[in-house]
Design an enzyme around this catalytic site. Sequence first.
Site, PDB file in Angstrom:
ATOM      1  N   HIS A 308       0.850  -1.198   0.000  1.00 49.79           N
ATOM      2  CA  HIS A 308       0.000   0.000   0.000  1.00 49.79           C
ATOM      3  C   HIS A 308       0.878   1.237   0.000  1.00 49.79           C
ATOM      4  CE1 HIS A 308      -3.134   2.862   1.094  1.00 49.79           C
ATOM      5  NE2 HIS A 308      -3.953   1.966   0.599  1.00 49.79           N
ATOM      6  N   ASP A 366      -7.955  -5.224  -0.136  1.00 46.56           N
ATOM      7  CA  ASP A 366      -8.499  -5.847  -1.348  1.00 46.56           C
ATOM      8  C   ASP A 366      -8.228  -7.337  -1.416  1.00 46.56           C
ATOM      9  OD1 ASP A 366      -9.692  -3.626  -2.359  1.00 46.56           O
ATOM     10  OD2 ASP A 366      -7.864  -2.907  -3.297  1.00 46.56           O
TER      11      ASP A 366
HETATM   12  N1  CMC Z   1       4.395  -7.350  -5.105  1.00 48.69           N
HETATM   13  C1  CMC Z   1       5.745  -7.375  -5.215  1.00 48.69           C
HETATM   14  N2  CMC Z   1       6.529  -6.301  -5.012  1.00 48.69           N
HETATM   15  C2  CMC Z   1       5.916  -5.141  -4.688  1.00 48.69           C
HETATM   16  C3  CMC Z   1       4.527  -5.036  -4.564  1.00 48.69           C
HETATM   17  C4  CMC Z   1       3.758  -6.205  -4.769  1.00 48.69           C
HETATM   18  N3  CMC Z   1       2.423  -6.161  -4.648  1.00 48.69           N
HETATM   19  N4  CMC Z   1       4.194  -3.778  -4.229  1.00 48.69           N
HETATM   20  C5  CMC Z   1       5.327  -3.081  -4.158  1.00 48.69           C
HETATM   21  N5  CMC Z   1       6.378  -3.918  -4.434  1.00 48.69           N
HETATM   22  C6  CMC Z   1       7.808  -3.551  -4.389  1.00 48.69           C
HETATM   23  C7  CMC Z   1       8.187  -2.721  -5.596  1.00 48.69           C
HETATM   24  O1  CMC Z   1       8.678  -3.540  -6.642  1.00 48.69           O
HETATM   25  C8  CMC Z   1       9.239  -1.813  -5.021  1.00 48.69           C
HETATM   26  O2  CMC Z   1      10.436  -2.531  -4.943  1.00 48.69           O
HETATM   27  P1  CMC Z   1      11.865  -1.751  -5.133  1.00 48.69           P
HETATM   28  O3  CMC Z   1      11.939  -0.769  -4.001  1.00 48.69           O
HETATM   29  O4  CMC Z   1      12.865  -2.852  -5.034  1.00 48.69           O
HETATM   30  O5  CMC Z   1      11.819  -1.104  -6.470  1.00 48.69           O
HETATM   31  C9  CMC Z   1       8.789  -1.562  -3.582  1.00 48.69           C
HETATM   32  O6  CMC Z   1       7.976  -2.699  -3.247  1.00 48.69           O
HETATM   33  C10 CMC Z   1       7.955  -0.279  -3.413  1.00 48.69           C
HETATM   34  O7  CMC Z   1       6.917  -0.284  -4.405  1.00 48.69           O
HETATM   35  P2  CMC Z   1       6.271   1.042  -5.028  1.00 48.69           P
HETATM   36  O8  CMC Z   1       5.595   0.688  -6.301  1.00 48.69           O
HETATM   37  O9  CMC Z   1       7.304   2.134  -5.050  1.00 48.69           O
HETATM   38  O10 CMC Z   1       5.224   1.415  -3.909  1.00 48.69           O
HETATM   39  P3  CMC Z   1       3.960   2.357  -4.091  1.00 48.69           P
HETATM   40  O11 CMC Z   1       3.689   2.917  -2.752  1.00 48.69           O
HETATM   41  O12 CMC Z   1       4.155   3.305  -5.208  1.00 48.69           O
HETATM   42  O13 CMC Z   1       2.829   1.322  -4.548  1.00 48.69           O
HETATM   43  C11 CMC Z   1       0.934  -0.056  -4.618  1.00 48.69           C
HETATM   44  C12 CMC Z   1       1.766   0.940  -3.784  1.00 48.69           C
HETATM   45  C13 CMC Z   1      -0.356  -0.396  -3.831  1.00 48.69           C
HETATM   46  C14 CMC Z   1       0.530   0.568  -5.963  1.00 48.69           C
HETATM   47  C15 CMC Z   1       1.776  -1.338  -4.838  1.00 48.69           C
HETATM   48  O14 CMC Z   1       2.134  -1.923  -3.598  1.00 48.69           O
HETATM   49  C16 CMC Z   1       1.069  -2.351  -5.725  1.00 48.69           C
HETATM   50  O15 CMC Z   1       1.139  -2.268  -6.947  1.00 48.69           O
HETATM   51  N6  CMC Z   1       0.335  -3.342  -5.098  1.00 48.69           N
HETATM   52  C17 CMC Z   1      -0.474  -4.270  -5.849  1.00 48.69           C
HETATM   53  C18 CMC Z   1      -1.774  -3.601  -6.221  1.00 48.69           C
HETATM   54  C19 CMC Z   1      -2.726  -3.479  -5.055  1.00 48.69           C
HETATM   55  O16 CMC Z   1      -2.934  -4.422  -4.308  1.00 48.69           O
HETATM   56  N7  CMC Z   1      -3.359  -2.293  -4.930  1.00 48.69           N
HETATM   57  C20 CMC Z   1      -4.395  -2.062  -3.923  1.00 48.69           C
HETATM   58  C21 CMC Z   1      -4.028  -1.033  -2.917  1.00 48.69           C
HETATM   59  S1  CMC Z   1      -5.225  -1.026  -1.554  1.00 48.69           S
HETATM   60  C22 CMC Z   1      -6.701  -0.441  -2.240  1.00 48.69           C
HETATM   61  C23 CMC Z   1      -6.680   0.990  -2.637  1.00 48.69           C
HETATM   62  O17 CMC Z   1      -6.362   1.842  -1.786  1.00 48.69           O
HETATM   63  O18 CMC Z   1      -7.048   1.263  -3.793  1.00 48.69           O
END
Ligand code: CMC
Length: 431
Positions: A308, A366
């Site tokens: 998240h 989710d």
């Molecule tokens: N699986 C594997 N690796 C992950 C994941 C994941 N689900 N999420 C983040 N990472 C890794 C990412 O590769 C990165 O690694 P590194 O630092 O080595 O490059 C690190 O964790 C940080 O990720 P980020 O993309 O910079 O983090 P963010 O805060 O921008 O993204 C997120 C948050 C929710 C978009 C992301 O965790 C994600 O894509 N999760 C899967 C989609 C999901 O479940 N979304 C629902 C969120 S809850 C409902 C809502 O509020 O809408």
Amino acid sequence: MVESTRTATLTFDDKTIELPIHSPSAGPDVLDIRKLYAQGSVFTYDPGFTSTASTESSITYIDGGEGILLHRGYPIDQLAGQSHYLEVCYLLLYGELPSAAQLEEFEGLVTNHTMIHEQMMNLFKGFRRDAHPMAIMTGVVGAMSAFYHDSTDITDPHQREVASIRMIAKLPTIAAAAYKYSIGQPIVYPRNDLDYASNFLRMCFSVPAEDYVVDPILARAMDRIFTLHADHEQNASTSTVRLAGSSGANPFACIAAGIACLWGPAHGGANQACLEMLQEIGSVDRIPEFIARAKDKNDPFRLMGFGHRVYKNFDPRATVMKESADEVLELLGVENNPILQVAKELEAAALADPYFAEKKLFPNVDFYSGIILEAMGFPTSMFTPIFALSRTVGWISQWKEMIEDPALKIGRPRQLYTGETQRDYTNVEDR
Ligand code: CMC
């Protein structure tokens, strides 16, 4: 806004600028950069808004580090455990918990608006049968402004109120109708003797040939899903609603914009994407392969339903949702459902893996809502519409707060331009 008594000094080139520091009632201090461009001829750059407060708000507070989510000050676990969705709607909209009389009046008002204009039924028939219910919802909710002209004047507080009640009341009817249409069954009309969650379940699962008897445990789980998704501060779809509303667009158009934004897999679409991922994994023995892919930097695959942007220790909504998931799975049984078995094992495998622990990735709301909805019999395509109908009250509350703010300005971000500078047009034969 509270008067700021402190300032931060920004010095660059030959300029020194004093930036007021605002102290919120909770959360980090906020540097006020509104006069920065006028005084310093510079913009700030923050794609993704990771350090930018886009608005002042008194509705919802999140502390991502501590896993705290408060609506009007009340913790989400208390609301999900002791309150119910319509009471939380009242709280979000009006700022305080209702008295018994106020709650009765509010519930009556919402209940009396559950039907949609009969001509709107024709809209559903215009869509292809295989249309995604989110596509139908975006269109039909946007079209509400063509049916409810008497609640589109945003300068009239009474009209704003009526529009708000209409959307909270009608979104379940629209979501259920979109679903029924997509599976070729007759649309089921609402029944006002049922509570909000039971009515929605019945509109989704009953057919003219056989009524649907709502199990109270499932109705409670449904109501919790609504409650846990009701609002979440300035997330992507809420910010979309605010930005659309800042131009003076009518409330139905603004909520349609929010629904469109919510659809993306990084936001509300994650619950559908999560279940599709579980289906793709298919069996427990393939879990290690997918965990390895999620950890591989060269593979774009991510574990959907994990991680998240704001919660970096745990998602407080997920804690409550997990309890509900356990209750529902116990009632309905998972022995014969390989998807739900994969979900349980994947959760355990990821939580035990140091990669996910180090990056603070844990199941989010989710992940568990998808499991509950799957167990209840909803197809994955309905997961995001259910999120959308739950979040409608949050969008409306935030939209109302913005419209009522005397400092309202149209949202107009600036940019860091990296394109060509001015050059002369050449005729096509000279290129
Ligand atoms: N699986 C594997 N690796 C992950 C994941 C994941 N689900 N999420 C983040 N990472 C890794 C990412 O590769 C990165 O690694 P590194 O630092 O080595 O490059 C690190 O964790 C940080 O990720 P980020 O993309 O910079 O983090 P963010 O805060 O921008 O993204 C997120 C948050 C929710 C978009 C992301 O965790 C994600 O894509 N999760 C899967 C989609 C999901 O479940 N979304 C629902 C969120 S809850 C409902 C809502 O509020 O809408």
